[in-house]
Every structure is written in structure tokens, then in C-alpha cells.
Scaffold this motif. Sequence first.
Motif, PDB file in Angstrom:
ATOM      1  N   ARG A  71       0.839  -1.207   0.000  1.00  0.00           N
ATOM      2  CA  ARG A  71       0.000   0.000   0.000  1.00  0.00           C
ATOM      3  C   ARG A  71       0.873   1.256   0.000  1.00  0.00           C
ATOM      4  N   LEU A  72       1.917   1.219   0.822  1.00  0.00           N
ATOM      5  CA  LEU A  72       2.784   2.403   0.918  1.00  0.00           C
ATOM      6  C   LEU A  72       3.540   2.655  -0.380  1.00  0.00           C
ATOM      7  N   GLN A  73       3.772   1.581  -1.143  1.00  0.00           N
ATOM      8  CA  GLN A  73       4.494   1.765  -2.408  1.00  0.00           C
ATOM      9  C   GLN A  73       3.653   2.495  -3.447  1.00  0.00           C
ATOM     10  N   LYS A  74       2.365   2.677  -3.134  1.00  0.00           N
ATOM     11  CA  LYS A  74       1.490   3.391  -4.066  1.00  0.00           C
ATOM     12  C   LYS A  74       1.151   4.787  -3.578  1.00  0.00           C
ATOM     13  N   VAL A  75       1.851   5.253  -2.559  1.00  0.00           N
ATOM     14  CA  VAL A  75       1.552   6.597  -2.042  1.00  0.00           C
ATOM     15  C   VAL A  75       2.516   7.601  -2.681  1.00  0.00           C
ATOM     16  N   PHE A  76       1.962   8.538  -3.440  1.00  0.00           N
ATOM     17  CA  PHE A  76       2.823   9.544  -4.072  1.00  0.00           C
ATOM     18  C   PHE A  76       3.393  10.497  -3.022  1.00  0.00           C
ATOM     19  N   GLY A  77       4.628  10.927  -3.265  1.00  0.00           N
ATOM     20  CA  GLY A  77       5.307  11.823  -2.326  1.00  0.00           C
ATOM     21  C   GLY A  77       6.371  11.079  -1.537  1.00  0.00           C
ATOM     22  N   VAL A  78       6.375   9.745  -1.634  1.00  0.00           N
ATOM     23  CA  VAL A  78       7.389   8.940  -0.932  1.00  0.00           C
ATOM     24  C   VAL A  78       8.484   8.587  -1.930  1.00  0.00           C
ATOM     25  N   ALA A 170      17.544  -3.001   2.835  1.00  0.00           N
ATOM     26  CA  ALA A 170      16.909  -3.015   1.509  1.00  0.00           C
ATOM     27  C   ALA A 170      16.004  -1.811   1.385  1.00  0.00           C
ATOM     28  N   LYS A 171      16.495  -0.826   0.655  1.00  0.00           N
ATOM     29  CA  LYS A 171      15.692   0.381   0.465  1.00  0.00           C
ATOM     30  C   LYS A 171      14.914   0.204  -0.837  1.00  0.00           C
ATOM     31  N   LEU A 172      13.593   0.343  -0.771  1.00  0.00           N
ATOM     32  CA  LEU A 172      12.796   0.207  -1.991  1.00  0.00           C
ATOM     33  C   LEU A 172      12.425   1.583  -2.519  1.00  0.00           C
ATOM     34  N   LYS A 173      12.319   1.658  -3.838  1.00  0.00           N
ATOM     35  CA  LYS A 173      11.898   2.915  -4.436  1.00  0.00           C
ATOM     36  C   LYS A 173      10.429   3.171  -4.111  1.00  0.00           C
ATOM     37  N   GLY A 174      10.095   4.373  -3.728  1.00  0.00           N
ATOM     38  CA  GLY A 174       8.696   4.721  -3.508  1.00  0.00           C
ATOM     39  C   GLY A 174       8.056   5.136  -4.823  1.00  0.00           C
ATOM     40  N   ALA A 175       6.784   5.560  -4.742  1.00  0.00           N
ATOM     41  CA  ALA A 175       6.071   5.956  -5.964  1.00  0.00           C
ATOM     42  C   ALA A 175       6.568   7.301  -6.498  1.00  0.00           C
ATOM     43  N   GLY A 176       7.299   8.058  -5.672  1.00  0.00           N
ATOM     44  CA  GLY A 176       7.832   9.341  -6.123  1.00  0.00           C
ATOM     45  C   GLY A 176       6.749  10.400  -6.231  1.00  0.00           C
ATOM     46  N   GLY A 177       7.055  11.501  -6.890  1.00  0.00           N
ATOM     47  CA  GLY A 177       6.065  12.551  -7.119  1.00  0.00           C
ATOM     48  C   GLY A 177       5.729  13.354  -5.875  1.00  0.00           C
ATOM     49  N   LEU A 178       4.553  13.949  -5.881  1.00  0.00           N
ATOM     50  CA  LEU A 178       4.088  14.812  -4.790  1.00  0.00           C
ATOM     51  C   LEU A 178       2.811  14.222  -4.203  1.00  0.00           C
ATOM     52  N   PRO A 179       2.546  14.472  -2.908  1.00  0.00           N
ATOM     53  CA  PRO A 179       1.351  13.883  -2.302  1.00  0.00           C
ATOM     54  C   PRO A 179       0.066  14.363  -2.989  1.00  0.00           C
ATOM     55  N   VAL A 180      -0.833  13.409  -3.238  1.00  0.00           N
ATOM     56  CA  VAL A 180      -2.128  13.754  -3.834  1.00  0.00           C
ATOM     57  C   VAL A 180      -2.840  14.749  -2.914  1.00  0.00           C
ATOM     58  N   THR A 182      -1.870  18.115  -3.045  1.00  0.00           N
ATOM     59  CA  THR A 182      -1.040  19.317  -2.925  1.00  0.00           C
ATOM     60  C   THR A 182      -1.000  20.124  -4.219  1.00  0.00           C
ATOM     61  N   ALA A 183      -1.695  19.660  -5.262  1.00  0.00           N
ATOM     62  CA  ALA A 183      -1.606  20.390  -6.544  1.00  0.00           C
ATOM     63  C   ALA A 183      -2.970  20.583  -7.194  1.00  0.00           C
ATOM     64  N   GLY A 184      -4.007  20.773  -6.380  1.00  0.00           N
ATOM     65  CA  GLY A 184      -5.317  21.084  -6.943  1.00  0.00           C
ATOM     66  C   GLY A 184      -6.084  19.848  -7.390  1.00  0.00           C
ATOM     67  N   ASN A 185      -7.275  20.117  -7.954  1.00  0.00           N
ATOM     68  CA  ASN A 185      -8.176  19.034  -8.375  1.00  0.00           C
ATOM     69  C   ASN A 185      -8.303  19.037  -9.884  1.00  0.00           C
ATOM     70  N   GLY A 186      -8.280  17.853 -10.482  1.00  0.00           N
ATOM     71  CA  GLY A 186      -8.444  17.753 -11.928  1.00  0.00           C
ATOM     72  C   GLY A 186      -9.592  16.827 -12.275  1.00  0.00           C
ATOM     73  N   LYS A 205       0.342  11.682  -9.688  1.00  0.00           N
ATOM     74  CA  LYS A 205       1.750  11.642  -9.272  1.00  0.00           C
ATOM     75  C   LYS A 205       2.307  13.055  -9.067  1.00  0.00           C
ATOM     76  N   ARG A 206       1.760  14.016  -9.765  1.00  0.00           N
ATOM     77  CA  ARG A 206       2.194  15.402  -9.551  1.00  0.00           C
ATOM     78  C   ARG A 206       1.354  16.097  -8.482  1.00  0.00           C
ATOM     79  N   GLY A 207       0.583  15.308  -7.722  1.00  0.00           N
ATOM     80  CA  GLY A 207      -0.116  15.869  -6.569  1.00  0.00           C
ATOM     81  C   GLY A 207      -1.561  16.263  -6.803  1.00  0.00           C
ATOM     82  N   MET A 208      -2.107  15.960  -8.005  1.00  0.00           N
ATOM     83  CA  MET A 208      -3.501  16.342  -8.250  1.00  0.00           C
ATOM     84  C   MET A 208      -4.469  15.336  -7.650  1.00  0.00           C
ATOM     85  N   ARG A 209      -5.542  15.843  -7.094  1.00  0.00           N
ATOM     86  CA  ARG A 209      -6.638  14.960  -6.698  1.00  0.00           C
ATOM     87  C   ARG A 209      -7.498  14.753  -7.940  1.00  0.00           C
TER      88      ARG A 209
END
Length: 406
Positions: A71-78, A170-180, A182-186, A205-209
Amino acid sequence: MREIFLLKYGELALKGLNRNSFEDVLLRNIRHRLKHIGNFEYAKGQSTIYITPCADTDEACAALIDAAMPRLQKVFGVAALCRALVCEKDFTDIAARAIPYLQEVLPYAKTFKVEAKRADKAFPMKSPQICAELGGILLEAFPSLTVDVHDPEITVTVEIRDTNAYIHAAKLKGAGGLPVGTAGNGLLLLSGGIDSPVAAWMMAKRGMRITACHFESPPYTSERARMKVETLVEKLAPWCGSMAFFCVPFTEIQEVLRRECPEEYFTILMRRLMMEIAQRIAQQNDCEAIITGESLGQVASQTLQAIHCTDAVSKLPVLRPLIGMDKTEIIDIARHIDTFETSILPYEDCCTVFTPRHPKLRPRLEDVEAAQNAVDFSALIDEAVKHTTKKIFAMRVAENGEECTK
Ligand code: ATP
Ligand code: MG
């Protein structure tokens, strides 16, 4: 053995953003994603979020960590995440615990190195000393290993922080990007195809809801076609968070279009009318942008001239994150986010049931506007908006423990 999660967010992502609100939104999203699977404690500090499972036994805590990981691997901003062993801030304790903890990884590697991060400068040993001493102890315990400081198979990291020390390998790559959030609604125009779910993922991924909007034309499009689109929303929800889904009845507009407008302009007029309705839904739902899955030149309605004609009816910015991507690149992402297999199910879309034989590839805006102005669509648009249905897809856990949105 007590394990926790360390989640890192990239410093770069914080540039120009208000750091506190960024962290708060990220933490809120993480809590939301984990609240159904059990109790966790959360703390933050030094560009890291600490997540501690709360359960009676070590086994139950380990199970919580296992369930949280995907679940955490799908959270943007990590940017990165790892399971880490909690130790006392004492080198003897660190060395004693490191050997059994690393038993699962080190015997299978040929090379390794130890890295130390000493955030607490009061800790009596300096980083090079921690690396050298722990490295020596691990070499003795796992004799098949050799040290490779440049390109090790495994990097054992020891972090000395405020209250505890942590070991992880073992460090795993997160989903990256910005938290959903933080960048407005689309408002996403979601067809049943491959592209639009990928567009949603990229903007989230760029933070849009994301709020989704689908046009259907029963009886030309079936109930199964709509179910397919709803399945796509379900598959996006773990990445995008809970999503509202609007379904717009589009049959009448398409029938009038087919009857009254030149066939060669059919698709472009349809897209303009979709865009007009989408604007209305966007404005009613606080969305500040429209998102589509268009990619330049992919089909007749995605030439530069056609895009110009579609954009002309939009007061909101129209975001097309796939505009410069090849289909193969889009498919790679669709597979990664698990929407591909659903997208290729062969159900009809309202765009495909009424496809003109010879669409205009380079439509001129004046001609398109003239064709549209010959018919009064305003009452039909009002009706379509009025009869649009709304459904919320929120993440839940079903009785069998599986995560779902129903
Ligand atoms: P996709 O794979 O996303 O269906 P496509 O290559 O089939 O894309 P089009 O059918 O021209 O392209 O659609 C382009 C974009 O228009 C889609 O990506 C989507 O954003 C929007 N769109 C198309 N059909 C619908 C629909 N029925 N409901 C909502 N949006 C749609
Ligand atoms: Mg399509």
C-alpha cells in the motif's frame, strides 16, 4: 525483533512548496491508506516519516508491516521506503541485533558495505568508525562476504537518530512525485481505453486529486462497458485515493450530432461537446483543470489542429500528460499500474460506436464552429449535466480482508 517503516521524501520535491503542509498532506494520505489494516503510530522528522505497527506480538507487528508495504508503495510523495530494525542507541545493542536481523539477506550476497548516518551528533562513535566496526563484525559472522564500497550487492545502513538507532538493508523505491492533494483538483475524461487511466496516474503523481468523468451512450454502449470503466476507477484508487466518478448520458447528443452535422466533423464536435459538459461538471466540483489521455497524432482527433478546436471551448486548462509519449511507453505504465488488462477488454466506447469514415485531420476552427452553431446544443447539454450520475469509490476492506472500493 521490532521493525518499523522509514519513509523518505526527496528534498528536491520540497523546493518551492510549503514544507509543513506537504508533510501534513503526505501523512494524512498515508494514514488513510493504512487505517483499514490495523493500528500504527506515526512520527516525522528529518525528511523521514516513521511508521510503527502497534500489535501485541512481534508476529502480529510483522504481519502489519507485510500488509502495509504494497500500500505504501502506491503513495505519491514517498521517494523511498524501507523496513528497519529498531535498536537502542548503543553500539553493542546495534551489533548484537544486526547479525540475526540480516540473516535473511547477507548469506545470499557476495558483496556488501556498511553506511552510517549519524543525525545525532552526540553519539560517541563517528560514522566511519561505526562502518568499520560493524563491517568487521558482519564479515566475521558471514564469512562468504567481501566488502565492496563502490558497487555492493547489499548496503547495510545504520541510522543514529533522535530516540533510537535503526538498521536496514533493503531500500525500496517509492512511488515518487508529490502527495495527492497538494496540486489542486483535476477532472479526468476517462474512457475505457489504455490512455486515460495512465493520464490520471501521471497527474495524481504530480499531486492532483482526481475526479473521473465518463460519457456513455446506451444502448449503443453496454452496461458491461460502464462496469469496465468502474473497474478502472477501482484500480486507480490505491494510487489516487478515494475518487468521485461521474457518468454522463451522451446518447441524445450523439444522435443529434449524427443526424444534423457533417460526418467529417463528427468526432471533433463530439469532443467539443464533451469538453463543454466536462467544464460544467468541473466547476460544480471544484476542479481547476480537465485531464485527457490524448497523445499527439495518435488518432484523427489528436492532431494539433483538432486539439486546437477542442481547446477553444475550454475555459479551464486542459492537461494532456501523455501528449509526447509513444503508445509503447503508455502501455508500460498501464501494466505497471495494473490497468492494462482491463483496458484491453473489448467493450465498446461511445467514441468508437459513432466513428466517421473520413474524419477531417486538419479541421479549421471557423468551420468547426460554423458546423456546431448550426445546431442549438444548449438544452441538450443542460439535460446531460442534469442526468449525470455520481458514485464515490473509497478505499475499504471487505469481509475477506481484501482491499476494495465497494
Ligand atoms: P483512450 O485509450 O484513453 O481511450 P484513445 O486513444 O482511444 O484513448 P480517443 O478515443 O480519441 O483516444 O480519446 C481521447 C481521450 O478523450 C481519452 O484519453 C479520454 O481522455 C477522452 N475520452 C474518450 N472517450 C471518452 C469517454 N467515453 N468518456 C470520457 N472521456 C473520453
Ligand atoms: Mg478511447
